[in-house]
Design an enzyme around this catalytic site. Structure first.
Site, mmCIF file in Angstrom:
data_model
loop_
_atom_site.group_PDB
_atom_site.id
_atom_site.type_symbol
_atom_site.label_atom_id
_atom_site.label_comp_id
_atom_site.label_asym_id
_atom_site.label_seq_id
_atom_site.Cartn_x
_atom_site.Cartn_y
_atom_site.Cartn_z
ATOM 1 N N GLU A 84 -87.978 29.730 80.262
ATOM 2 C CA GLU A 84 -86.807 30.267 80.113
ATOM 3 C C GLU A 84 -87.056 31.814 79.875
ATOM 4 O O GLU A 84 -87.917 32.326 79.193
ATOM 5 C CB GLU A 84 -86.145 29.555 78.823
ATOM 6 C CG GLU A 84 -85.498 28.252 79.246
ATOM 7 C CD GLU A 84 -85.025 27.510 78.054
ATOM 8 O OE1 GLU A 84 -84.232 26.552 78.206
ATOM 9 O OE2 GLU A 84 -85.517 27.676 77.013
ATOM 10 N N CYS A 99 -85.431 39.025 77.424
ATOM 11 C CA CYS A 99 -86.567 38.372 76.834
ATOM 12 C C CYS A 99 -87.288 37.613 77.729
ATOM 13 O O CYS A 99 -86.651 36.740 78.346
ATOM 14 C CB CYS A 99 -86.217 37.564 75.425
ATOM 15 S SG CYS A 99 -87.592 36.707 74.697
ATOM 16 N N CYS A 106 -96.746 26.809 74.734
ATOM 17 C CA CYS A 106 -97.519 27.810 74.108
ATOM 18 C C CYS A 106 -98.487 26.834 73.165
ATOM 19 O O CYS A 106 -98.031 25.846 72.625
ATOM 20 C CB CYS A 106 -96.519 28.437 72.861
ATOM 21 S SG CYS A 106 -97.387 29.606 72.154
ATOM 22 N N CYS A 110 -96.914 27.383 66.041
ATOM 23 C CA CYS A 110 -96.157 27.803 65.145
ATOM 24 C C CYS A 110 -95.191 26.882 64.462
ATOM 25 O O CYS A 110 -94.396 26.205 65.227
ATOM 26 C CB CYS A 110 -95.468 29.136 65.053
ATOM 27 S SG CYS A 110 -96.660 30.517 65.783
ATOM 28 N N CYS A 113 -91.198 26.712 65.212
ATOM 29 C CA CYS A 113 -91.065 27.306 66.581
ATOM 30 C C CYS A 113 -90.880 25.890 67.540
ATOM 31 O O CYS A 113 -92.022 25.299 67.613
ATOM 32 C CB CYS A 113 -92.058 28.127 67.138
ATOM 33 S SG CYS A 113 -91.705 28.528 68.898
ATOM 34 N N LEU A 212 -95.472 38.458 61.691
ATOM 35 C CA LEU A 212 -96.212 38.354 60.400
ATOM 36 C C LEU A 212 -95.883 37.069 59.745
ATOM 37 O O LEU A 212 -96.637 36.116 59.505
ATOM 38 C CB LEU A 212 -96.267 39.542 59.694
ATOM 39 C CG LEU A 212 -97.422 40.005 58.931
ATOM 40 C CD1 LEU A 212 -98.762 40.090 59.716
ATOM 41 C CD2 LEU A 212 -97.227 41.174 58.159
ATOM 42 N N HIS A 213 -94.520 37.189 59.288
ATOM 43 C CA HIS A 213 -93.820 35.861 58.653
ATOM 44 C C HIS A 213 -94.397 35.648 57.209
ATOM 45 O O HIS A 213 -93.786 34.605 56.776
ATOM 46 C CB HIS A 213 -93.846 34.644 59.561
ATOM 47 C CG HIS A 213 -93.415 35.007 60.829
ATOM 48 N ND1 HIS A 213 -92.066 35.553 61.203
ATOM 49 C CD2 HIS A 213 -93.792 34.518 62.185
ATOM 50 C CE1 HIS A 213 -92.055 35.845 62.679
ATOM 51 N NE2 HIS A 213 -93.208 35.201 63.156
ATOM 52 N N ASN A 287 -83.754 29.881 63.308
ATOM 53 C CA ASN A 287 -82.845 29.201 64.003
ATOM 54 C C ASN A 287 -83.386 27.665 64.246
ATOM 55 O O ASN A 287 -84.584 27.356 64.438
ATOM 56 C CB ASN A 287 -82.921 29.677 65.362
ATOM 57 C CG ASN A 287 -82.277 31.186 65.413
ATOM 58 O OD1 ASN A 287 -81.271 31.309 64.919
ATOM 59 N ND2 ASN A 287 -83.364 31.955 65.689
ATOM 60 N N CYS A 329 -84.274 32.929 68.813
ATOM 61 C CA CYS A 329 -85.996 33.013 68.710
ATOM 62 C C CYS A 329 -86.362 31.518 68.334
ATOM 63 O O CYS A 329 -86.017 30.974 67.166
ATOM 64 C CB CYS A 329 -86.149 34.082 67.654
ATOM 65 S SG CYS A 329 -86.119 35.882 68.342
HETATM 66 S S1 SF4 Z 1 -93.592 31.691 67.648
HETATM 67 FE FE1 SF4 Z 1 -93.423 29.921 69.182
HETATM 68 S S2 SF4 Z 1 -93.742 30.904 71.445
HETATM 69 FE FE2 SF4 Z 1 -94.433 32.367 69.825
HETATM 70 S S3 SF4 Z 1 -96.423 32.255 69.481
HETATM 71 FE FE3 SF4 Z 1 -95.686 30.778 67.878
HETATM 72 S S4 SF4 Z 1 -95.386 28.795 68.790
HETATM 73 FE FE4 SF4 Z 1 -95.697 30.377 70.581
#
Ligand code: SF4
Length: 337
Positions: A84, A99, A106, A110, A113, A212-213, A287, A329
């Site tokens: 996407e 984007c 991936c 994370c 996500c 970073l989060h 989100n 995101c």
């Molecule tokens: S936020 Fe999502 S797309 Fe980005 S690195 Fe982490 S798992 Fe991968």
């Protein structure tokens, strides 16, 4: 193309002309159409192009539009993989930001996500990355906007596909092809020390955004598996080096998650961590991705940002866009349903 054209018995200069015209004209990914329309090309060359120059390898399967103006493109590759790309209207009425995805799925996983939950399939080629840029460029034109910035923040971790990403950045940025300009491109990464080292050594004049989060390794490990291998301190040192090499201020991305990383103590720790680094903080809204997290309340976000600003950090909240069509995101999953 120069070699190909010369091999067909034509002046190699036509390759440069065609490529420039192709990128500039409309973002059409079908190379044949501009060839046919480019009257400066010999007809015999156009015939050769139509017969033997490989077509683009991706196509847009679906376009979804949200009421906030965000547009999501579902792009299919030659082998049926789906990724996407997202177009976000700028506050300036004639501009838009794009984007782009760099991998199918991936591997970073994370926790907050949706892309990470899918797992990893394969890297995208440089061409597949650039074609997303062209698809977005064309769609921006449809909306009477110009695609003015690109962030490599869609599906995937760009540093794990560095060779193709660097090639694609060069094509999108250069005057001879995409014409976007280097500083209009941002590479966004969760941060892997060896690959970030390689990226910094390349001294590409692009913007860097570090996801970073969390202000400390312990909190970060709870939400980003890769944080078990790499320390925040090492990532920041490399980001600082990129900043020194290029003069581009690093953006620190921080997704506020209720009860996880959004307390006053976290804000103070983040301020201490970034003191004297001149990096900018971008606070992101969580989100919904079906995971057991909640976005921080507006009051919490205000309190958090005020602490950062009291410590003289430049900090902004980024308005979440495209939630309605799962284009915000962390929500990209590239499913056909
Ligand atoms: S936020 Fe999502 S797309 Fe980005 S690195 Fe982490 S798992 Fe991968």
């Amino acid at each position: 193309m120069e070699r190909l054209f010369a091999g067909w018995g034509f002046d190699a200069i036509h390759a440069r002309r065609l490529l420039r015209w192709y990128y500039d004209s409309s973002g059409e990914v079908d190379l044949h159409r501009p060839a046919r329309q480019h009257h400066a090309l010999p007809k015999a060359l156009v015939a050769c192009i139509e017969k033997d120059l490989p077509l683009s390898s991706t196509h847009v399967v679906r376009i979804s539009e949200a009421s906030d103006g965000t547009v999501k493109l579902l792009v299919s590759t030659h082998d049926g993989a789906l990724v996407e790309s997202v177009l976000m209207p700028d506050f300036r009425p004639d501009r838009a930001a794009g984007c782009i995805s760099t991998q199918v799925g991936c591997a970073m996983a994370c926790d907050f996500c949706a892309t990470g939950l899918q797992g990893f399939s394969r890297n995208l080629s440089a061409g597949e990355i650039v074609e997303q840029f062209l698809h977005l460029k064309r769609d921006a034109k449809r909306l009477s906007r110009r695609l003015s910035t690109i962030v490599l923040m869609g599906m995937g971790e760009p540093l794990l596909n560095l060779e193709n990403v660097v090639k694609a950045i060069g094509l999108m940025a250069s005057d001879e092809a995409g014409h976007l300009g280097w500083r209009q491109i941002t590479l966004s990464t969760v941060g892997l020390v060896p690959q970030l080292r390689q990226f910094v050594d390349l001294r590409l004049n692009v913007q860097l955004a570090l996801s970073l989060h969390a202000p400390d390794d312990e909190t970060r490990k709870r939400i980003i598996p890769m944080a078990r291998r790499y320390r925040i301190a090492d990532l920041l040192e490399l980001a600082q080096e990129h900043q020194a090499n290029t003069g581009r201020v690093t953006t620190i991305q921080y997704c506020l998650l209720e009860g996880v990383n959004d307390s006053d103590d976290h804000a103070r720790a983040l301020a201490t961590l970034l003191a004297g680094r001149q990096m900018h903080v971008n606070l992101l809204t969580y989100n919904s991705t079906g995971q057991p997290y909640r976005a921080s309340s507006p009051q919490r976000v205000d309190a958090f940002i005020n602490i950062l600003r009291d410590h003289r950090l430049v900090a902004h909240t980024r308005r979440s866009r495209g939630d309605q069509i799962a284009a915000a995101c962390g929500q990209l999953t590239a499913t056909k349903a």
